[in-house]
Write a protein that holds these residues in place. Sequence first.
Motif, mmCIF file in Angstrom:
data_model
loop_
_atom_site.group_PDB
_atom_site.id
_atom_site.type_symbol
_atom_site.label_atom_id
_atom_site.label_comp_id
_atom_site.label_asym_id
_atom_site.label_seq_id
_atom_site.Cartn_x
_atom_site.Cartn_y
_atom_site.Cartn_z
ATOM 1 N N ILE A 37 0.851 -1.569 0.494
ATOM 2 C CA ILE A 37 0.258 -0.251 0.086
ATOM 3 C C ILE A 37 0.869 0.830 0.257
ATOM 4 N N GLU A 38 1.702 1.172 1.181
ATOM 5 C CA GLU A 38 3.204 2.178 0.831
ATOM 6 C C GLU A 38 4.163 2.862 -0.015
ATOM 7 N N ASN A 39 3.585 1.337 -1.301
ATOM 8 C CA ASN A 39 4.315 1.976 -2.717
ATOM 9 C C ASN A 39 3.548 1.655 -3.410
ATOM 10 N N GLY A 40 2.179 2.342 -3.120
ATOM 11 C CA GLY A 40 1.100 2.504 -4.369
ATOM 12 C C GLY A 40 1.094 1.268 -4.896
ATOM 13 N N GLU A 41 1.319 -0.391 -4.430
ATOM 14 C CA GLU A 41 1.019 -1.357 -5.396
ATOM 15 C C GLU A 41 -0.215 -1.606 -5.205
ATOM 16 N N PRO A 42 -1.512 -2.033 -6.368
ATOM 17 C CA PRO A 42 -2.820 -2.679 -6.160
ATOM 18 C C PRO A 42 -2.597 -3.658 -5.142
ATOM 19 N N ILE A 43 -3.735 -3.629 -4.721
ATOM 20 C CA ILE A 43 -4.551 -5.149 -3.586
ATOM 21 C C ILE A 43 -5.159 -5.640 -4.558
ATOM 22 N N VAL A 44 -5.215 -6.614 -5.212
ATOM 23 C CA VAL A 44 -6.437 -8.169 -5.893
ATOM 24 C C VAL A 44 -6.749 -8.799 -4.907
ATOM 25 N N PRO A 45 -8.171 -8.332 -4.980
ATOM 26 C CA PRO A 45 -8.082 -10.166 -4.228
ATOM 27 C C PRO A 45 -8.192 -11.069 -5.323
ATOM 28 N N LEU A 46 -7.691 -12.251 -4.801
ATOM 29 C CA LEU A 46 -7.399 -13.935 -5.129
ATOM 30 C C LEU A 46 -8.645 -13.938 -5.170
ATOM 31 N N HIS A 47 -8.636 -14.856 -6.871
ATOM 32 C CA HIS A 47 -9.764 -15.803 -6.970
ATOM 33 C C HIS A 47 -9.361 -16.899 -7.750
ATOM 34 N N SER A 124 -31.886 -31.923 0.920
ATOM 35 C CA SER A 124 -31.334 -30.834 0.935
ATOM 36 C C SER A 124 -31.065 -29.603 -0.158
ATOM 37 N N GLY A 125 -30.179 -30.488 -0.924
ATOM 38 C CA GLY A 125 -30.159 -30.233 -1.890
ATOM 39 C C GLY A 125 -28.774 -29.175 -2.082
ATOM 40 N N ILE A 126 -28.014 -28.878 -0.401
ATOM 41 C CA ILE A 126 -27.540 -28.183 -0.279
ATOM 42 C C ILE A 126 -25.612 -28.296 -0.736
ATOM 43 N N VAL A 127 -25.340 -27.773 -1.464
ATOM 44 C CA VAL A 127 -23.788 -27.920 -2.133
ATOM 45 C C VAL A 127 -23.149 -27.094 -0.817
ATOM 46 N N LEU A 128 -22.130 -28.214 0.712
ATOM 47 C CA LEU A 128 -21.461 -27.746 1.425
ATOM 48 C C LEU A 128 -20.085 -28.067 0.820
ATOM 49 N N VAL A 129 -18.795 -27.400 1.381
ATOM 50 C CA VAL A 129 -18.247 -27.129 0.308
ATOM 51 C C VAL A 129 -16.789 -27.558 1.759
ATOM 52 N N ASN A 130 -15.934 -28.663 1.810
ATOM 53 C CA ASN A 130 -15.290 -29.505 2.866
ATOM 54 C C ASN A 130 -14.670 -28.352 3.546
ATOM 55 N N HIS A 131 -14.321 -27.865 4.738
ATOM 56 C CA HIS A 131 -13.719 -26.319 5.589
ATOM 57 C C HIS A 131 -12.209 -26.639 5.319
ATOM 58 N N THR A 132 -11.510 -27.705 4.569
ATOM 59 C CA THR A 132 -10.277 -28.132 4.897
ATOM 60 C C THR A 132 -9.935 -27.546 2.860
ATOM 61 N N ASP A 133 -11.024 -27.407 1.883
ATOM 62 C CA ASP A 133 -11.377 -27.621 0.698
ATOM 63 C C ASP A 133 -10.300 -25.334 0.376
ATOM 64 N N ALA A 134 -9.242 -25.007 -0.168
ATOM 65 C CA ALA A 134 -8.773 -23.930 0.008
ATOM 66 C C ALA A 134 -10.407 -22.655 -0.672
ATOM 67 N N SER A 135 -11.300 -23.397 -1.439
ATOM 68 C CA SER A 135 -12.525 -22.377 -2.083
ATOM 69 C C SER A 135 -12.890 -22.573 -0.602
ATOM 70 N N SER A 141 -14.274 -15.455 2.074
ATOM 71 C CA SER A 141 -13.912 -13.738 1.407
ATOM 72 C C SER A 141 -14.981 -12.823 0.346
ATOM 73 N N THR A 142 -15.991 -13.796 -0.536
ATOM 74 C CA THR A 142 -16.576 -13.362 -1.745
ATOM 75 C C THR A 142 -17.722 -12.957 -1.209
ATOM 76 N N ILE A 143 -18.548 -13.912 -0.543
ATOM 77 C CA ILE A 143 -19.286 -13.591 0.027
ATOM 78 C C ILE A 143 -19.074 -11.982 1.036
ATOM 79 N N GLY A 144 -18.058 -12.314 1.916
ATOM 80 C CA GLY A 144 -17.653 -10.960 3.146
ATOM 81 C C GLY A 144 -17.830 -9.966 2.024
ATOM 82 N N ALA A 145 -17.319 -9.543 1.115
ATOM 83 C CA ALA A 145 -16.879 -8.716 0.414
ATOM 84 C C ALA A 145 -18.469 -8.808 -0.410
ATOM 85 N N LYS A 146 -19.165 -9.396 -0.257
ATOM 86 C CA LYS A 146 -20.384 -8.352 -1.442
ATOM 87 C C LYS A 146 -21.317 -7.927 -0.436
ATOM 88 N N TYR A 147 -20.986 -8.678 0.673
ATOM 89 C CA TYR A 147 -22.489 -7.901 1.873
ATOM 90 C C TYR A 147 -21.620 -7.212 2.337
#
Length: 228
Positions: A37-47, A124-135, A141-147
Amino acid sequence: MNAWIDILLNATVKFLLDMKLPGRQLASALRNLADRIENGEPIVPLHSPQVDHLVDVAGTINDWRDDSAFTDRTGSPRPLRLDMLKALIQQRVPQHDVDATVDWLCSNGAIERRNDGSYVLPSSGIVLVNHTDASYAYRISTIGAKYLATVRHNACMLDRNQRDVERGAQVNHFPKQLLPEYRAKVKNEVQKMNLIIDNYLEDNNAPNANPGETTRVTLHSFSHVGSY
């Protein structure tokens, strides 16, 4: 300190520490970000492509529930042979990823393989992601940023008709013994509402339209228990 920085940064760091992440690693990552940030470099969210894949998988589950080719006379998702399941998945996923998607769905409990070799969709038809999965981290981060973006948009938008949905219901002294009943009721009611909105979005999705004439819209529903 600016209120946005003071409030949001402190809350974010506390959240990460509450997840029992190593404090030294977190401090080092924050120092690296500060230097950029101090060097003026952009912070790009990981995808991650895994997040996009999760959207496709959720759409597949929706197709299984709603497409008459995959439901019985009562409108319920029917058991599918492997070839039918692959045909369903291929409607949204490239052919070379179909087998891996079947494995992913099974390993994450989104579908179940029966003894006769057919596959069924849990109620339930709900898709759950394993907690150890990087996704899982990408999803948080995606849901938090959207909110946060929704809150910011609504705070700046004077025209109420142009504001996005941001609604809540809360009490501070709910009996803990009723939590199982509360969770069951919320899941049932929200799932019905989400299905209506999901069908509306699918009916009006225009992937072949001019990109400049479309945008991404998202509806996330969640409940929280505790004093966080």
